[in-house]
Design a protein around this motif. Structure first.
Motif, short mmCIF file in Angstrom:
data_model
loop_
_atom_site.label_atom_id
_atom_site.label_comp_id
_atom_site.label_asym_id
_atom_site.label_seq_id
_atom_site.Cartn_x
_atom_site.Cartn_y
_atom_site.Cartn_z
N GLN A 1 -26.62 119.79 50.86
CA GLN A 1 -26.43 121.23 50.76
C GLN A 1 -26.05 121.70 49.37
OE1 GLN A 1 -23.52 122.21 53.73
NE2 GLN A 1 -25.00 122.14 55.41
N SER A 2 -25.56 120.81 48.52
CA SER A 2 -25.10 121.22 47.20
C SER A 2 -26.28 121.58 46.31
CB SER A 2 -24.29 120.10 46.55
OG SER A 2 -25.10 118.95 46.37
N ILE A 3 -26.00 122.46 45.34
CA ILE A 3 -27.03 122.84 44.36
C ILE A 3 -27.21 121.68 43.39
CG2 ILE A 3 -27.62 124.47 42.53
CD1 ILE A 3 -25.89 126.51 43.95
N PRO A 4 -28.46 121.32 43.06
CA PRO A 4 -28.68 120.18 42.17
C PRO A 4 -28.00 120.37 40.82
CG PRO A 4 -30.72 120.88 43.20
CD PRO A 4 -29.70 121.91 43.54
N SER A 5 -27.42 119.31 40.33
CA SER A 5 -26.73 119.35 39.04
C SER A 5 -27.74 119.21 37.90
CB SER A 5 -25.69 118.23 38.97
OG SER A 5 -26.32 116.97 39.13
N ASP A 6 -27.20 119.18 36.69
CA ASP A 6 -28.08 119.06 35.52
C ASP A 6 -28.78 117.71 35.46
OD1 ASP A 6 -27.26 121.57 34.83
OD2 ASP A 6 -25.69 120.88 33.45
N SER A 7 -28.22 116.71 36.13
CA SER A 7 -28.83 115.38 36.10
C SER A 7 -30.04 115.28 37.01
CB SER A 7 -27.80 114.32 36.50
OG SER A 7 -27.32 114.58 37.81
N GLY A 8 -30.22 116.23 37.95
CA GLY A 8 -31.36 116.18 38.84
C GLY A 8 -32.63 116.61 38.14
N LEU A 9 -33.66 115.78 38.22
CA LEU A 9 -34.92 116.05 37.54
C LEU A 9 -36.02 116.29 38.56
CD1 LEU A 9 -34.82 113.36 34.71
CD2 LEU A 9 -34.14 115.76 34.59
N ASN A 10 -36.92 117.19 38.23
CA ASN A 10 -38.04 117.53 39.09
C ASN A 10 -39.29 116.79 38.62
OD1 ASN A 10 -39.47 118.75 41.09
ND2 ASN A 10 -39.19 120.84 40.37
N TYR A 11 -40.38 116.99 39.36
CA TYR A 11 -41.69 116.45 39.01
C TYR A 11 -41.69 114.91 38.99
CZ TYR A 11 -42.02 121.27 37.40
OH TYR A 11 -41.97 122.63 37.32
N TYR A 12 -40.92 114.29 39.86
CA TYR A 12 -40.89 112.82 40.00
C TYR A 12 -40.45 112.13 38.70
CZ TYR A 12 -43.75 113.89 44.10
OH TYR A 12 -44.23 114.40 45.28
N LEU A 13 -39.68 112.79 37.88
CA LEU A 13 -39.23 112.20 36.63
C LEU A 13 -37.90 111.48 36.81
CD1 LEU A 13 -40.04 115.03 34.05
CD2 LEU A 13 -41.26 112.89 34.37
N LYS A 14 -37.67 110.50 35.95
CA LYS A 14 -36.41 109.78 35.90
C LYS A 14 -35.78 110.01 34.52
CE LYS A 14 -37.89 106.25 39.18
NZ LYS A 14 -38.09 104.80 39.43
N SER A 15 -34.47 109.84 34.48
CA SER A 15 -33.75 110.14 33.24
C SER A 15 -34.17 109.23 32.09
CB SER A 15 -32.25 110.03 33.47
OG SER A 15 -31.92 108.72 33.93
#
Length: 283
Positions: A82-96
């Protein structure tokens, strides 16, 4: 001389002017009288009000005894969903690490070339060019990170990430290493031994526990949407279908696992009560 006229049923049947009202006309007339009868209308309203009141009482008793069949209690997994994604969450199947290596490669490609003849080179000019390049790279990196940030994605992107979390949390490739196995059933002496199962390749994405967790994520999203859209009847229908589908899955898991540790871990992690699988669910 007077003549006697025939009498009896035959005379009535032989009368040419006898007419009969059709059954449809009689029924429509009765319905019209029923709709115009204020006493019957008042009785119907009283019965409807009594039925609605009884239904509310039954729902309150069920919720008090079993819990809410839709809402989940706040557990660490539900809070993460339920939490809003933080800055570490990446979209488009990307990894850090992939994003970091791509940004470093882009910085190296756009870095200004140094003059091999340092005797004829102005050091101040090279320093200013390096500073301009560094500032431009920082702006580009900030823009790229904003674009790929999951907090800027839509509901579909967040649902995809939450589904992957369900696979990682409840997949057999993870739970087999942390939960004890289900006790083996008793076999007769004449029964043949069970053949060994083929080892699993890759993550488990289709077990009943994973499906129940994915349905729970979808139910949470729909219930959150319906809190502000009360007249969305289409999604209300979808919510009912998802809740009853999850109920069937939970009953199957409970029967298969016999209330074992896998069942208990699923119910505790998802924050579900007995109302999610027991009895009749009316929304």
């Amino acid at each position: 001389m007077l003549m006697q006229t025939p009498s009896g049923p035959s005379h009535v049947a032989a009368t040419p002017n006898a007419t009969f009202a059709p059954a449809r006309a009689v029924s429509s007339k009765a319905q019209t009288q029923k709709k115009s009868d204020f006493f019957r209308i008042a009785q119907a309203r009283q019965r409807k009000a009594a039925n609605l009141s009884r239904q509310k009482d039954l729902q309150a008793e069920r919720k008090a005894s079993l819990g809410d069949p839709v809402q989940s209690q706040l557990t660490p997994f539900i809070q993460e969903i339920q939490s809003i994604p933080s800055d570490s969450g990446l979209n488009y199947y990307l990894k850090s690490d992939e994003l970091g290596s791509a940004l470093n490669f882009s910085r190296d490609l756009t870095e200004p070339l140094r003059n091999p003849d340092q005797d004829t080179t102005d050091p101040q000019f090279e320093k200013e060019a390096a500073e301009v390049h560094q500032k431009a790279h920082q702006n580009a990196e900030e823009a790229i990170r904003r674009i790929v940030n999951l907090s800027n994605g839509n509901t579909k992107d967040r649902l995809r990430v939450n589904v992957q979390k369900c696979v990682d949390q409840f997949g057999r490739h993870f739970t087999d290493t942390s939960l004890p196995p289900k006790p083996a059933s008793a076999q007769n002496a004449s029964a043949t031994g069970n053949s060994e199962k083929t080892p699993r390749v890759g993550p488990d994405t289709g077990s009943s526990e994973v499906q129940a967790a994915i349905l729970t994520v979808k139910i949470i999203n729909l219930s959150r949407h319906l809190q502000t859209a009360n007249k969305d009847k289409h999604n209300k229908r979808n919510l009912q279908l998802l809740v009853h589908k999850r109920q069937k899955l939970l009953r199957y898991i409970r029967k298969k696992e016999r209330g074992g540790p896998r069942w208990q871990n699923l119910m505790e992690s998802l924050g579900l009560s007995d109302a999610a699988w027991k009895g009749e669910i009316v929304l």
